[in-house]
Design an enzyme around this catalytic site. Structure first.
Site, PDB file in Angstrom:
ATOM      1  N   THR A  72      -7.519   1.539  -5.216  1.00 46.77           N
ATOM      2  CA  THR A  72      -6.300   0.785  -4.896  1.00 46.77           C
ATOM      3  C   THR A  72      -5.146   1.736  -4.612  1.00 46.77           C
ATOM      4  O   THR A  72      -4.416   1.572  -3.622  1.00 46.77           O
ATOM      5  CB  THR A  72      -5.945  -0.155  -6.072  1.00 46.77           C
ATOM      6  N   ASN A 147     -17.272  -4.617   0.441  1.00 48.92           N
ATOM      7  CA  ASN A 147     -17.670  -4.787  -0.954  1.00 48.92           C
ATOM      8  C   ASN A 147     -18.539  -6.025  -1.182  1.00 48.92           C
ATOM      9  O   ASN A 147     -19.385  -6.033  -2.066  1.00 48.92           O
ATOM     10  CB  ASN A 147     -16.429  -4.846  -1.859  1.00 48.92           C
ATOM     11  N   GLN A 175     -16.679   1.622  -1.111  1.00 51.36           N
ATOM     12  CA  GLN A 175     -18.041   1.099  -1.301  1.00 51.36           C
ATOM     13  C   GLN A 175     -19.084   1.893  -0.510  1.00 51.36           C
ATOM     14  O   GLN A 175     -20.262   1.551  -0.543  1.00 51.36           O
ATOM     15  CB  GLN A 175     -18.105  -0.375  -0.893  1.00 51.36           C
ATOM     16  N   THR A 233       1.208  14.279 -14.172  1.00 49.43           N
ATOM     17  CA  THR A 233       0.168  15.146 -14.745  1.00 49.43           C
ATOM     18  C   THR A 233      -1.202  14.569 -14.432  1.00 49.43           C
ATOM     19  O   THR A 233      -1.445  13.380 -14.594  1.00 49.43           O
ATOM     20  CB  THR A 233       0.366  15.271 -16.275  1.00 49.43           C
ATOM     21  N   CYS A 322     -12.131  -9.002  -8.759  1.00 48.09           N
ATOM     22  CA  CYS A 322     -10.770  -9.503  -8.968  1.00 48.09           C
ATOM     23  C   CYS A 322     -10.630 -10.959  -8.561  1.00 48.09           C
ATOM     24  O   CYS A 322      -9.746 -11.647  -9.040  1.00 48.09           O
ATOM     25  CB  CYS A 322      -9.772  -8.632  -8.210  1.00 48.09           C
TER      26      CYS A 322
HETATM   27  N1  PLP Z   1     -11.654  -1.031  -1.877  1.00 45.09           N
HETATM   28  C1  PLP Z   1     -12.850  -1.618  -2.006  1.00 45.09           C
HETATM   29  C2  PLP Z   1     -13.690  -1.830  -0.794  1.00 45.09           C
HETATM   30  C3  PLP Z   1     -13.300  -2.013  -3.267  1.00 45.09           C
HETATM   31  O1  PLP Z   1     -14.488  -2.599  -3.388  1.00 45.09           O
HETATM   32  C4  PLP Z   1     -12.455  -1.786  -4.386  1.00 45.09           C
HETATM   33  C5  PLP Z   1     -12.869  -2.260  -5.730  1.00 45.09           C
HETATM   34  O2  PLP Z   1     -13.625  -3.199  -5.862  1.00 45.09           O
HETATM   35  C6  PLP Z   1     -11.232  -1.154  -4.189  1.00 45.09           C
HETATM   36  C7  PLP Z   1     -10.851  -0.793  -2.914  1.00 45.09           C
HETATM   37  C8  PLP Z   1     -10.311  -0.884  -5.340  1.00 45.09           C
HETATM   38  O3  PLP Z   1     -10.768   0.249  -6.042  1.00 45.09           O
HETATM   39  P1  PLP Z   1     -10.302   0.496  -7.552  1.00 45.09           P
HETATM   40  O4  PLP Z   1     -10.982  -0.528  -8.386  1.00 45.09           O
HETATM   41  O5  PLP Z   1     -10.766   1.892  -7.860  1.00 45.09           O
HETATM   42  O6  PLP Z   1      -8.821   0.396  -7.575  1.00 45.09           O
END
Ligand code: PLP
Length: 394
Positions: A72, A147, A175, A233, A322
């Site tokens: 993210t 994903n 992914q 950090t 999510c």
């Molecule tokens: N991008 C994709 C395609 C994802 O599947 C995910 C998490 O499911 C993310 C971004 C977000 O990654 P993170 O959980 O490390 O913030």
């Protein structure tokens, strides 16, 4: 009860080797990489070693790797880092929320965004990217692998189009990294995000590849860490874990384990197709990551199937972590043109490095029985939909 974890696109278990590599950095090797004393220097050496491992996983130079707190943050840093008010972004309708919501936020700040459709297999048409380019287009952001479906996008072609148009190209490879080969030069991207917890490294770790020469604005104001691109950090134990996870993933790919996992996934799909009628694999006609299978089980709710499998010790998902539990059908499947009732009836099986043939045998024992029970209770099934659908498909 046997437990089978087939939700590796949500998160993966930490490999024991990764944990062992991290352990000393919580205790005797706990230094701050910015400290000039010996402990700090040792921490710096470990940090830079991890950077080399991550760089190798994506074919980059170590100086082009910025450590982040995950996918993210990497996506947000990439997008907010190069786009400003008045700029135009081209992205796709099937991106993760980390990209979609960053773009939506930028719209409120005066940027324009084009959300490109995908075809029935979940792929973006590169010609649509070319057609969407405007004089103020600043960024193209299209994910490498989805994903929900595992469908791999034509990123190399998209990279060529972006380069010809002199537009930054970001790809969310969260992914893809660790499952299929990822090479930033082959893709031709300027920015590429990965996440530790999708490749058996810890949650809350990740990296953004930033091609040398990319003008990136930092998101955080603070110290000069990560060459001023990400203040704060560093999460040293986590980064050591990410580096080890990256090295192990590279080895895993080199040993042809990706193909082995793909064969296991194919066995799962064949078994389900043979023993459960009225099923459909989403994105089956497109190139996919070897671990992901998104299957429609007509006439039942994907959530009910996931819950029933959970009672048998099998963890699967009905969408991204999510948004699972929400009443909305997965937007990725809707964007592929799937009818809402079929999108609702889908379940994602995502295998991992730890998945065994016996796990798949167990899943194939459970799924037909559970689906039959749920269908027996389904009014759709009872009202003759089965016959109607069978006729439509014949
Ligand atoms: N991008 C994709 C395609 C994802 O599947 C995910 C998490 O499911 C993310 C971004 C977000 O990654 P993170 O959980 O490390 O913030």
């Amino acid at each position: 009860m046997r437990r089978v974890y087939l939700d590796n696109n949500a998160t993966t278990p930490l490999l024991p080797e990764v944990f062992e590599a991290m352990r000393p950095y919580f205790f005797e090797k706990f230094g701050n990489p910015s400290s000039s004393h010996e402990r700090g220097q040792q921490a710096r050496i470990a940090l830079e070693h991890a950077r080399e491992e991550v760089a190798q996983l994506v074919g980059a130079r170590p100086s082009e790797i910025v450590f982040t707190s995950g996918g993210t943050e990497g996506d947000n840093l990439a997008i907010f880092g190069v786009v400003a008010s008045g700029d135009h972004i081209i992205t796709s309708a099937i991106e993760h929320h980390a990209v979609l919501n960053a773009c939506k936020r930028l719209e409120t700040l005066g940027a324009q965004v084009t959300y490109l459709p995908v075809d029935s297999q979940g792929r973006v048409d590169p010609d649509n990217i070319r057609a969407a380019l405007r004089p103020n287009t600043r960024l193209v952001s299209v994910m490498m692998a989805n994903n929900e479906t595992g469908v791999v996008q034509p990123v190399e072609e998209i990279g060529r189009i972006a380069a010809e148009a002199d537009v930054w190209f970001h790809t969310d490879a969260v992914q893809a990294a660790g499952k299929i080969p990822v090479n930033v030069d082959r893709i031709g991207c300027d920015l590429l995000a990965i996440s530790g917890h999708k490749l058996n490294a810890p949650q809350g770790t990740g990296a953004l590849y930033v091609r040398a020469g990319t003008l990136l604005r930092a998101m955080f104001q603070g110290g000069p860490q990560e060459r001023g691109r990400r203040a704060g950090t560093e999460n040293l134990p986590g980064i050591v874990g990410l580096g080890t996870g990256a090295a192990l993933a590279r080895e895993w790919l080199a040993l042809g384990k990706g193909e082995e996992l793909g064969a296991l996934r194919d066995r799962l799909e064949r078994g389900i197709a043979q023993h459960v009628d009225m099923t459909l694999v989403n994105g089956k006609g497109a190139p996919r990551t070897p671990n992901t299978s998104n299957i429609v089980f007509e006439c039942i709710a994907g959530g009910s199937l996931a819950d029933a499998l959970d009672l048998k010790g099998i963890a699967v998902s009905t969408g991204s972590a999510c948004s699972s539990g929400s009443a909305h059908p997965p937007y990725v499947l809707l964007a592929m043109g799937l009818a809402p009732e079929l999108a609702h009836a889908s379940v994602r099986f995502s295998l991992g490095k730890q998945t065994t043939p016996d796990d798949i045998t167990y899943v194939l024992e459970c799924v037909p029985e559970v689906v039959a029970k749920l269908r027996a209770m389904s009014p759709l099934w009872k009202n003759g939909t089965r016959e109607r659908l069978a006729r439509t498909q014949a």
